[in-house]
Every structure is written in C-alpha cells, then in structure tokens.
Scaffold this motif. Structure first.
Motif, mmCIF file in Angstrom:
data_model
loop_
_atom_site.group_PDB
_atom_site.id
_atom_site.type_symbol
_atom_site.label_atom_id
_atom_site.label_comp_id
_atom_site.label_asym_id
_atom_site.label_seq_id
_atom_site.Cartn_x
_atom_site.Cartn_y
_atom_site.Cartn_z
ATOM 1 N N PRO A 276 -5.764 0.688 11.172
ATOM 2 C CA PRO A 276 -5.412 -0.567 11.072
ATOM 3 C C PRO A 276 -4.961 -0.905 9.770
ATOM 4 C CG PRO A 276 -7.536 -0.256 12.067
ATOM 5 C CD PRO A 276 -7.251 0.951 11.685
ATOM 6 N N LEU A 277 -5.347 -0.342 8.772
ATOM 7 C CA LEU A 277 -5.049 -0.637 7.500
ATOM 8 C C LEU A 277 -3.269 -0.250 7.194
ATOM 9 C CD1 LEU A 277 -7.862 0.090 4.905
ATOM 10 C CD2 LEU A 277 -6.930 -2.221 5.724
ATOM 11 N N TYR A 278 -3.194 0.968 7.736
ATOM 12 C CA TYR A 278 -1.978 1.607 7.693
ATOM 13 C C TYR A 278 -0.891 0.566 8.399
ATOM 14 C CZ TYR A 278 2.133 4.577 8.390
ATOM 15 O OH TYR A 278 3.432 5.112 8.404
ATOM 16 N N ARG A 279 -1.247 0.102 9.516
ATOM 17 C CA ARG A 279 -0.333 -0.886 10.354
ATOM 18 C C ARG A 279 -0.237 -2.219 9.598
ATOM 19 N NH1 ARG A 279 2.927 1.753 12.376
ATOM 20 N NH2 ARG A 279 3.870 -0.339 13.067
ATOM 21 N N LEU A 280 -1.358 -2.765 9.001
ATOM 22 C CA LEU A 280 -1.295 -3.849 8.076
ATOM 23 C C LEU A 280 -0.208 -3.856 7.326
ATOM 24 C CD1 LEU A 280 -4.988 -4.991 8.072
ATOM 25 C CD2 LEU A 280 -3.061 -6.439 9.201
ATOM 26 N N TYR A 281 -0.205 -2.632 6.562
ATOM 27 C CA TYR A 281 0.897 -2.325 5.367
ATOM 28 C C TYR A 281 2.132 -2.524 5.750
ATOM 29 C CZ TYR A 281 2.939 -0.213 1.576
ATOM 30 O OH TYR A 281 3.756 0.277 0.485
ATOM 31 N N ILE A 282 2.387 -1.657 7.155
ATOM 32 C CA ILE A 282 3.624 -1.572 7.662
ATOM 33 C C ILE A 282 4.447 -3.148 8.041
ATOM 34 C CG2 ILE A 282 4.887 -0.910 9.844
ATOM 35 C CD1 ILE A 282 4.519 1.389 7.956
ATOM 36 N N ASN A 283 3.385 -3.902 8.515
ATOM 37 C CA ASN A 283 3.660 -5.046 8.937
ATOM 38 C C ASN A 283 3.948 -5.853 7.812
ATOM 39 O OD1 ASN A 283 3.515 -4.558 11.794
ATOM 40 N ND2 ASN A 283 1.456 -5.274 11.855
ATOM 41 N N ARG A 284 3.238 -5.643 6.645
ATOM 42 C CA ARG A 284 3.754 -6.544 5.466
ATOM 43 C C ARG A 284 4.835 -6.269 4.932
ATOM 44 N NH1 ARG A 284 -0.893 -6.354 0.563
ATOM 45 N NH2 ARG A 284 0.543 -4.517 0.194
ATOM 46 N N LEU A 285 5.155 -4.856 4.886
ATOM 47 C CA LEU A 285 6.155 -4.219 4.332
ATOM 48 C C LEU A 285 7.681 -5.107 4.847
ATOM 49 C CD1 LEU A 285 5.967 -0.520 3.517
ATOM 50 C CD2 LEU A 285 6.495 -2.317 1.973
#
Length: 261
Positions: free
Chosen positions: A12-21
């Motif tokens: 989930p943290l990885y996907r959150l970071y992707i979405n934020r980028l």
C-alpha cells in the motif's frame, strides 16, 4: 531520499507513493516524446539462472508493454522503443537472434491491439527477415487510423544509416524534379533532412531513457536527440519499475532545457 522513496515494495505505501508522484507531475511539463533504450535483458536472465537469454528478452518485451501504459497514463504522446539495431542482425548468436525476432513479432502484434495506439516501424524493413517485416507492416496498417499513443518500434534500426537513407531520399526526390547538384547543395537544410528521417513529421524526443546503468547512445536517434534530455536508470530492463519511470519524468520536468544554448 524520503522514507516514502526508500520503500521499494509493492504494498500500500508503494502504491500511495506512486499515486503521489503521478499527481504532482505538472501536466504541461510532461515530455511529448520519450525514447527508451531497454538494456540489460541478457544480464537479467543470466543473473537469475535462466537457461536461455531469450527469457530475458521476453521479460523485457513484457516490461515495454507496461512502460507504454505508464507513458500513456501520464500524457506522453509519442514513444520510441529501441528493440533491434542493424548491428544486432549480424553480431548476435543465431539462436538468440531467432528468438529475439519472434519476441519482437509477438510484441508488435500485441501492441497493435492495445487501446487506441498507433504502431509505426522505424528501421530498414529490407534488412529484416520477411516474416518479421510483414508482421511490422501489418501492425502499422492495422493501427494507421488510431489517434492515441504513437509507438515507434525501432527494429533493424541504425541512426547513421537513417541519416544516410534520408539524404539518399532527398537526392532521389531532387533528381526526379530535374534539379542540379548545385541547387541541391544550396537548398539543403537540417529541417529538410529531418523531414526525410524515418520519424519525419514527428517531434524530436524530449527525453531519452536507458536502463542497466549504461550511458551511451548506441546509434539510436542520433539526429533527433541532438537537444534531448537523458536519464539513466541502474535497473536492468525487466526490473524497471513504475517508480523509476515516474522519477525520470519528475526529473525531466525540473530541468531547464537549453536546446544547445
């Protein structure tokens, strides 16, 4: 590097970071044309203990399908993929080359049926085995009317050869009109050569990405990349992640392009 950037997992943290980028990329600064040099497929296969480097090329082809989706999703309009050079046609092991040609044919066929993408072969069709040339021509024809992401497949491609072919085309055209050599010499311009390249009519690449940590151009889009920005990724081709791509785009949007100035 932030704690989010150091999280390289797939949770989930990885996907959150992707979405934020992705959200923070300024749409007006996203490159119009991205060129990709996927490198390291053979190294990847050997490091993982595969019996054939074809497994690496197959994984690299699958990654390129993903890469195109990433480009499409952030608003890139043209992508050029360097899949097979003219040198590869003579310098690769016969079995490896056979496998690679089959993988490229499968990729071209599959890309011609994705979204609304338009596929174009750039390279010397006459240098390729007839079966592969037919597959590339069919993919191009099937997608000719599509208006989505424009995908250039550089197969049987060499940058110096492309410039030679462009100049030959200009000379032939000039000769057919009955012009003299002196007139041609006086009228020849960089813009004219650009129009006769395999990518004639397309914008030059804004950003060139290469995987596997190698930092060389390898005869790819020599003319077109005169003012391109370059970004080198340490990951081997099949290991390229969406976060790597988004960081490359983010880096590009922060650069002050000088166009030779």
């Amino acid at each position: 590097m932030t704690s989010a950037e150091s999280n390289e997992g797939r949770g989930p943290l990885y996907r959150l970071y992707i979405n934020r980028l992705r959200r923070r990329l300024p749409a007006e600064s996203v490159p119009h044309h991205v060129a990709m040099m996927i490198d390291g497929n053979r190294r990847w296969a050997r490091q993982l203990g595969y019996s054939s480097v074809a497994d690496g090329h197959r994984a690299g082809a699958a990654k390129m399908r993903e890469f195109l989706e990433w480009c499409d999703d952030v608003g890139v309009r043209v992508v050029s993929l360097y899949l097979l050079s003219l040198d590869n046609l003579t310098k690769r092991d016969a079995q490896e080359l056979k496998d690679l040609l089959e993988i490229i044919a499968e990729l071209a066929e599959s890309l011609s049926r994705v979204r609304d993408w338009r596929v174009q072969h750039v390279g010397r069709a006459e240098a390729l085995p007839p079966d592969l040339a037919r597959v590339l021509a069919a993919a191009e024809e099937r997608t000719r009317q599509n208006t989505g992401l424009h995908v250039n497949l550089a197969v049987g491609y060499g940058g110096r050869g492309e410039i030679v072919d462009a100049v030959r085309s200009i000379i032939q055209q000039h000769d057919e009109r009955g012009g003299t050599l002196e007139e041609l010499a006086a009228s020849l311009t960089p813009e004219q050569i650009g129009e006769h390249l395999y990518t004639g009519g397309q914008p030059d690449p804004d950003l060139v990405i290469r995987t596997s940590g190698e930092q060389r151009l390898s005869d790819f889009l020599l003319w077109q990349s005169a003012h391109s920005e370059f970004y080198f990724v340490e990951a081997l081709g099949p290991d390229l992640r969406e976060v790597d791509f988004l960081r490359a785009i983010r880096d590009y949007t922060r650069r002050n392009r000088r166009f030779g100035g």
